[in-house]
Motif scaffolding. Structure first.
Motif, PDB file in Angstrom:
ATOM      1  N   VAL A   1       0.689  -1.237   0.081  1.00  0.00           N
ATOM      2  CA  VAL A   1      -0.060  -0.176  -0.128  1.00  0.00           C
ATOM      3  C   VAL A   1       0.958   1.230  -0.067  1.00  0.00           C
ATOM      4  CG1 VAL A   1      -1.910   1.369   1.073  1.00  0.00           C
ATOM      5  CG2 VAL A   1      -1.600  -1.274   1.291  1.00  0.00           C
ATOM      6  N   ILE A   2       0.487   2.234  -0.911  1.00  0.00           N
ATOM      7  CA  ILE A   2       1.283   3.507  -0.937  1.00  0.00           C
ATOM      8  C   ILE A   2       0.457   4.542  -0.679  1.00  0.00           C
ATOM      9  CG2 ILE A   2       2.558   5.091  -1.960  1.00  0.00           C
ATOM     10  CD1 ILE A   2       3.785   2.915  -3.651  1.00  0.00           C
TER      11      ILE A   2
ATOM     12  N   PRO B   1       2.166  -6.006  -7.565  1.00  0.00           N
ATOM     13  CA  PRO B   1       0.843  -6.544  -8.271  1.00  0.00           C
ATOM     14  C   PRO B   1      -0.204  -6.654  -7.451  1.00  0.00           C
ATOM     15  CG  PRO B   1       2.725  -7.610  -9.128  1.00  0.00           C
ATOM     16  CD  PRO B   1       3.218  -6.943  -7.866  1.00  0.00           C
ATOM     17  N   GLY B   2      -1.482  -5.878  -7.365  1.00  0.00           N
ATOM     18  CA  GLY B   2      -2.356  -5.956  -6.657  1.00  0.00           C
ATOM     19  C   GLY B   2      -2.431  -4.943  -5.481  1.00  0.00           C
ATOM     20  N   GLY B   3      -1.293  -4.307  -5.446  1.00  0.00           N
ATOM     21  CA  GLY B   3      -1.261  -3.347  -4.316  1.00  0.00           C
ATOM     22  C   GLY B   3      -1.917  -1.933  -4.535  1.00  0.00           C
ATOM     23  N   LEU B   4      -2.222  -1.233  -3.554  1.00  0.00           N
ATOM     24  CA  LEU B   4      -3.112  -0.149  -3.410  1.00  0.00           C
ATOM     25  C   LEU B   4      -2.353   1.351  -3.630  1.00  0.00           C
ATOM     26  CD1 LEU B   4      -5.905  -0.663  -0.822  1.00  0.00           C
ATOM     27  CD2 LEU B   4      -6.093  -1.072  -3.101  1.00  0.00           C
ATOM     28  N   LEU B   5      -2.721   2.119  -4.330  1.00  0.00           N
ATOM     29  CA  LEU B   5      -2.360   3.561  -4.376  1.00  0.00           C
ATOM     30  C   LEU B   5      -3.508   4.463  -3.806  1.00  0.00           C
ATOM     31  CD1 LEU B   5      -0.301   5.722  -4.933  1.00  0.00           C
ATOM     32  CD2 LEU B   5      -1.295   6.098  -7.154  1.00  0.00           C
ATOM     33  N   ILE B   6      -3.289   5.272  -2.756  1.00  0.00           N
ATOM     34  CA  ILE B   6      -4.490   6.063  -2.011  1.00  0.00           C
ATOM     35  C   ILE B   6      -3.955   7.439  -2.127  1.00  0.00           C
ATOM     36  CG2 ILE B   6      -5.587   6.462  -0.023  1.00  0.00           C
ATOM     37  CD1 ILE B   6      -5.033   3.565   0.866  1.00  0.00           C
ATOM     38  N   LEU B   7      -4.844   8.378  -3.053  1.00  0.00           N
ATOM     39  CA  LEU B   7      -4.655   9.675  -2.985  1.00  0.00           C
ATOM     40  C   LEU B   7      -5.750  10.429  -2.302  1.00  0.00           C
ATOM     41  CD1 LEU B   7      -4.727   9.720  -7.136  1.00  0.00           C
ATOM     42  CD2 LEU B   7      -2.834   9.131  -5.393  1.00  0.00           C
TER      43      LEU B   7
ATOM     44  N   VAL C   1     -10.956   0.952  -6.622  1.00  0.00           N
ATOM     45  CA  VAL C   1     -11.943   0.130  -5.654  1.00  0.00           C
ATOM     46  C   VAL C   1     -12.542   0.898  -4.917  1.00  0.00           C
ATOM     47  CG1 VAL C   1     -10.240  -1.747  -6.411  1.00  0.00           C
ATOM     48  CG2 VAL C   1      -9.696  -0.195  -4.382  1.00  0.00           C
ATOM     49  N   GLY C   2     -12.355   2.495  -4.553  1.00  0.00           N
ATOM     50  CA  GLY C   2     -13.058   2.979  -3.600  1.00  0.00           C
ATOM     51  C   GLY C   2     -12.719   4.491  -3.674  1.00  0.00           C
ATOM     52  N   ARG C   3     -13.399   5.435  -3.059  1.00  0.00           N
ATOM     53  CA  ARG C   3     -13.146   6.776  -3.085  1.00  0.00           C
ATOM     54  C   ARG C   3     -11.386   7.119  -2.947  1.00  0.00           C
ATOM     55  NH1 ARG C   3     -16.052  10.270   1.011  1.00  0.00           N
ATOM     56  NH2 ARG C   3     -16.198   8.215   2.116  1.00  0.00           N
ATOM     57  N   THR C   4     -11.147   7.633  -4.367  1.00  0.00           N
ATOM     58  CA  THR C   4      -9.371   7.843  -4.608  1.00  0.00           C
ATOM     59  C   THR C   4      -8.633   6.598  -3.868  1.00  0.00           C
ATOM     60  OG1 THR C   4      -9.232   9.023  -2.244  1.00  0.00           O
ATOM     61  CG2 THR C   4      -9.745  10.231  -4.450  1.00  0.00           C
ATOM     62  N   ILE C   5      -9.142   5.188  -4.041  1.00  0.00           N
ATOM     63  CA  ILE C   5      -8.358   3.985  -3.726  1.00  0.00           C
ATOM     64  C   ILE C   5      -8.241   3.301  -5.251  1.00  0.00           C
ATOM     65  CG2 ILE C   5      -8.141   2.135  -2.333  1.00  0.00           C
ATOM     66  CD1 ILE C   5     -10.010   3.525  -0.332  1.00  0.00           C
ATOM     67  N   PHE C   6      -6.998   3.065  -5.504  1.00  0.00           N
ATOM     68  CA  PHE C   6      -6.618   2.445  -6.758  1.00  0.00           C
ATOM     69  C   PHE C   6      -5.533   1.411  -6.584  1.00  0.00           C
ATOM     70  CE2 PHE C   6      -7.422   7.013  -7.111  1.00  0.00           C
ATOM     71  CZ  PHE C   6      -8.629   7.333  -8.036  1.00  0.00           C
ATOM     72  N   ARG C   7      -6.153   0.263  -7.196  1.00  0.00           N
ATOM     73  CA  ARG C   7      -5.378  -0.883  -7.267  1.00  0.00           C
ATOM     74  C   ARG C   7      -4.636  -1.126  -8.540  1.00  0.00           C
ATOM     75  NH1 ARG C   7      -5.776  -4.449  -3.628  1.00  0.00           N
ATOM     76  NH2 ARG C   7      -8.095  -3.931  -3.138  1.00  0.00           N
TER      77      ARG C   7
END
Length: 290
Positions: free
Chosen positions: A223-224, A251-257, A273-279
């Protein structure tokens, strides 16, 4: 009185403002618009007073003459460090309810987890991540190799983050259970302050890092967090950073903005995958075609 009179006499002309904007962009990647002129004036007036200089031109010349000596102090003055514990709560809810349980299930053999808070400011974000880990993993944490990397360009806020001491009212929005389990109340001269529990501190490594420079980390992250920092960069720098974040995610990790940020042209490279959550996809689109 003399210092105040000197501040009142200071002026920031267009040439000086333009130089400071170029310098900030070159060394920190931050874009300053005309709307930031008053902020620049306010923050650098203090520097001019502390340096016992007489004008903004004097300080611009000092930056040119001694860039290595002044650069860190300059960056600390210009960066914005507004943060709080569990800011944008939905990100931590997603971690606790979905992502961390999945990582625990899928990593039952490896038992290895890495999370990066890439603009950690005064530390509230990485400590919130650590609390979320404690809540989600409970008794399992001792069986895992779990580390949080917390970085920021500003050495002053990093020093505060490492210290882990906050005004008591910073916890006003936290539950009584979180306060009791993860913070120690100050007494006597430290009354009105709290210190984060050691169980949180030992999960986190704080390091100074300019995101525009080389990233020394060798492993990949599950996760970042990159929240409320991308908005300060121009579009080309943003896209370059997204490419680098992509490469540093498993691979499969999350980037959260942050709530006001988006991936731009990199949207197609991630799954939302969610509000400003990207996989990051487990298998890239290119690999699927091949």
């Amino acid at each position: 009185m003399c210092d105040k009179s000197r501040d009142d006499a200071l002026t920031l002309n267009q040439q000086e403002f333009s130089f400071i904007c170029r310098y900030v962009h070159e060394h920190a990647g931050i874009v300053l618009s005309e709307s930031k002129r008053e902020m620049v004036y306010r923050r650098f007036s203090r520097i001019i007073r502390e340096r016992r200089l007489s004008s903004f031109s004097d300080y611009c010349r000092l930056l040119q003459k001694n860039p290595e000596q002044e650069q860190n102090y300059f960056i600390n003055a210009i960066t914005t460090n507004l943060t709080s514990f569990f800011r944008e709560q939905h990100h931590f809810d997603y971690l606790r309810q979905h992502e961390l349980p999945a990582l625990i299930r899928n990593g039952s053999h490896e038992k290895y987890m890495r999370i990066w808070s890439s603009a950690c400011s005064t530390g509230e974000e990485p400590y919130s991540i650590a609390i979320t880990l404690m809540q989600a993993m409970q008794g399992l944490l001792s069986q895992w190799d779990v580390k949080i990397l917390a970085t920021d360009i500003d050495s002053n806020v990093l020093a505060k983050a490492k210290q882990g001491i906050y005004a008591k009212d910073k916890l006003d929005d936290l539950s009584s259970e979180i306060k009791r389990q993860y913070f120690k109340q100050g007494t006597r001269e430290n009354s009105g302050k709290v210190r984060v529990a050691q169980c949180l501190s030992k999960l986190i490594t704080f390091k100074q890092l300019n995101l525009l420079h080389q990233w020394p980390m060798k492993g990949l992250f599950d996760v970042i967090f990159c929240r409320n920092v991308i908005i300060y960069f121009d579009k080309d720098t943003q896209q370059d950073l997204f490419a680098r974040y992509y490469d540093y995610l498993k691979p499969g990790g999350l980037l959260i903005l942050g709530h006001s940020e988006n991936l731009g042209s990199f949207q197609s490279d991630f799954d939302n995958v969610g509000r400003t959550i990207f996989r990051k996809p487990v298998i890239s689109a290119q690999a699927q075609v091949v």
